[in-house]
Design an enzyme around this catalytic site. Structure first.
Site, mmCIF file in Angstrom:
data_model
loop_
_atom_site.group_PDB
_atom_site.id
_atom_site.type_symbol
_atom_site.label_atom_id
_atom_site.label_comp_id
_atom_site.label_asym_id
_atom_site.label_seq_id
_atom_site.Cartn_x
_atom_site.Cartn_y
_atom_site.Cartn_z
ATOM 1 N N ARG A 1 36.345 34.072 48.471
ATOM 2 C CA ARG A 1 35.931 32.158 48.265
ATOM 3 C C ARG A 1 36.453 31.465 47.212
ATOM 4 N NH1 ARG A 1 29.491 32.649 48.182
ATOM 5 N NH2 ARG A 1 30.405 32.291 45.227
ATOM 6 N N ASP A 2 36.424 30.638 48.271
ATOM 7 C CA ASP A 2 36.787 29.005 47.620
ATOM 8 C C ASP A 2 37.920 29.216 46.392
ATOM 9 O OD1 ASP A 2 37.214 26.050 46.247
ATOM 10 O OD2 ASP A 2 35.050 26.399 46.048
ATOM 11 N N CYS A 3 39.279 29.774 47.626
ATOM 12 C CA CYS A 3 40.615 30.108 46.136
ATOM 13 C C CYS A 3 41.279 29.160 45.737
ATOM 14 C CB CYS A 3 41.113 31.096 47.863
ATOM 15 S SG CYS A 3 41.555 28.680 48.445
#
Length: 620
Positions: free
Chosen positions: A286-288
């Site tokens: 998630r949310d790289c």
């Protein structure tokens, strides 16, 4: 816990219901004299001054069609005190002296019977800012009355012939009594009243409904000095890891799991329509691009995301006990746009985002969430679409919408599973900049050329959301999709808020002195100093916008200002460090972050107090 009843209008007056010469008290504390808008059979106009300062104001206008369908519209009115429109949105504006003409934009020319469209504008004034007294739509004066011919009025009355009057007396033959049965009473009410069938699928799940008040957030807010004033405002429920589905005793979610919240929503509804917002936020990797909001699932754990997260959520939401609720899901903030802006040869690229683009698990995960949740009749999926300071450039907006469309056709999903999009989730971008427009010029230079705007096509979230909606429809999304804007922390009130446009003839000085968004850079996103709570949740505030909503609960941190060990998978992002000088994503600027911040999602009292103090409209 008392839910908040919405009616789709705040601090406004309509073409009916305000006596001539009445004075309205606005949320800003200003008093504005208002005259009723007398308009035609077939239409009603709601003229709302949302903001006012000594030399100017912002207004929103909603047209409701009470007659036959309209294809193309022109609204006209006259000002009595010399007001002048300076710029507007969602319409084409012209003014000659005191006379104003607004034609529809390309996307909002059709108004079905009983439907509404909205537009807004900034204006200047030097005297009393009275509302217009009369509006005409396509040359017909709006009176707020339906177009029914008077000869049809008797259809609203009892059909009994006067000679049957004795049937209303107690001496009637019992065989006549069923005509007075109370079960016949609903025939006197509008058939589209949402209270008649709370579970019926609707075009906009935020119209004619109560909004769920999260008791955990409400208690946290009420415990803060002055927090009682906002404790009844609806905020979203965030499912940011698998354990949140059952409840994990975290500082901000308590022990309430998804089923607990849905049970509470049913209790709050008391049989009336009720909308609850649930954030789906647990993609693999998630949310790289931001360490502060990393999650617990690894980059390759797409199977676990499907079976242990989405499937479980879908099973709960599909329980018949919750079929009368309207469940608005916010699908995976800060995910798909990363696959456009932070990959490949771009200088903003990260290794993690390149991996997520290559393995396809963001697209697969979002598609699967849309498919499974979209099968539930009372679930309304809104896909996160970043914000104007992220996607507002042409080379970002178009490719991002194409990425959304790819995800909407992945893992069994179709565009029919997308009810709309949401912008500004957990961000701080102003809904509308009231003192300048992106097309304005200063000393021969376009506002777009300023350092702050940096050639962006937008300076606020509302025009960005409307343009994104148009782009989405053009690539294949349904034409009736709606947009949400998270206004929980974009009010930017307090002593630093400009009261009007700058008088400077230097472009950068003009923009910096005029903008209400007081961030150092639009790329700053973590616990921003000076921010305030924004517009309270409102349904149908503008054309194409389903609602302003509070998705990010004010007072819940964006990320820790220093390294803090935790078992939530959340790292330390230097963008949350007030001493950090920035990176390429924020123009190598200071972060503007508050100090002493806890891990993301945890309660941050100092932030809550600042948001409360700087709220706009102010919290009374």
């Amino acid at each position: 816990m008392k839910p908040v009843r919405w009616n789709g209008a705040m601090r406004s007056w309509t073409a009916r219901g305000i006596a001539a010469g009445a004075t309205l008290a606005l949320g800003s504390g200003l008093l504005i004299a208002a005259n009723p808008a007398s308009a035609a059979a077939g239409c009603e106009v709601d003229y709302n001054v949302a903001n006012q300062w000594p030399s100017g104001f912002t207004a929103n206008v909603t047209i409701t069609n009470l007659g036959d369908p309209i294809d193309g519209w022109t609204l006209e009115w006259d000002y009595a005190n010399g007001q002048q429109i300076t710029n507007g949105w969602s319409g084409s504006f012209s003014q000659s002296g005191s006379s104003v003409t607004v034609d529809n934009a390309g996307y909002n020319g059709q108004i079905a019977a009983g439907s509404s469209v909205s537009f807004g504008f900034n204006g200047s004034h030097s005297g009393t800012n009275d509302a217009p007294s009369t509006f005409t739509l396509n040359g017909v004066e709006c009176t707020g009355e339906p177009t029914d011919d008077p000869t049809d009025d008797p259809t609203d009355e009892p059909t009994d012939d006067p000679t049957d009057d004795p049937t209303d007396e107690p001496t009637d033959d019992p065989t006549d009594e069923p005509t007075d049965d109370p079960t016949d009473e609903p025939t006197d009410e509008p058939t589209d009243d949402p209270t008649t069938d709370p579970g019926e699928r609707v075009d906009n799940p935020f119209v004619g409904t109560d909004l769920y008040v999260n008791p955990v957030w409400s208690d946290n807010a009420a415990a803060e000095p002055g927090g009682d004033a906002v404790a009844d405002v609806s905020t979203a429920v965030w499912l940011d890891r698998i354990s949140a589905i059952e409840g994990n005793d975290s500082p901000t979610t308590g022990s309430m799991g998804l089923r607990d919240h849905l049970d509470e929503a049913v209790a709050q509804s008391d049989g009336d329509p009720m909308t609850i917002q649930v954030v789906i936020y647990n993609l693999p990797g998630r949310d790289c691009s931001a360490l502060a909001s990393h999650g617990t699932l690894g980059q390759e754990e797409i199977g676990k995301y499907k079976t242990d997260y989405i499937d479980v959520i879908a099973d709960i939401m599909d329980d018949p006990e919750y079929s009368d609720l309207r469940i608005a899901t916010i699908i995976e903030p800060d995910s798909l746009p990363n696959l456009v802006t932070n990959v490949g040869s771009r200088e903003t690229a990260t290794e993690n985002c390149d991996i997520m683009l290559e393995n396809g698990n963001y697209v697969e995960g979002v598609g699967y969430a849309l498919s499974e949740l979209g099968e539930i009749p009372n679930v309304y999926n809104y896909v996160d679409a970043g914000h104007h300071g992220w996607l507002g450039w042409d080379n970002n907006l178009g490719p991002s919408v194409e990425m959304f469309y790819e995800a909407a056709n992945a893992a069994g999903a179709t565009p029919d599973d997308v009810h709309g999009f949401i912008v500004n989730t957990a961000n701080y971008s102003a809904t509308v900049e009231p003192h300048f427009d992106v097309n304005d010029t200063v000393n021969g230079q376009q506002v777009r050329q300023s350092n702050w705007v940096d050639w962006n096509q937008f300076v606020g979230e509302q025009p960005f959301a409307q343009a994104l909606r148009d782009e989405a429809v053009s690539v294949g999304f349904n034409s009736d999709i709606g947009m949400l804007i998270d206004t929980s922390r974009n009010g930017w009130g307090g002593p630093e808020r400009p009261e009007g446009p700058s008088s400077s003839t230097d472009l950068n000085t003009f923009v910096d002195e005029s903008r209400i968004d007081r961030r150092i850079h639009t790329g700053n996103w973590c616990n921003q100093s000076g921010a305030g709570m924004g517009e309270r949740p409102t349904a149908e505030p503008a054309a194409g916008i389903d609602a302003y909503v509070w998705v990010k609960p004010p007072g819940e941190s964006d990320g820790s200002s220093e390294e803090i060990d935790n078992d939530e998978g959340k790292g330390f992002d230097r963008m949350c460090d007030p001493t950090y000088g920035g990176n390429v994503r924020n123009g190598n600027s200071d972060t503007g972050a508050l100090p002493d911040a806890p891990v993301s999602g945890h309660w941050f009292s100092a932030q809550f107090q600042e948001l409360l103090a700087n709220a706009y409209p102010p919290i009374n």
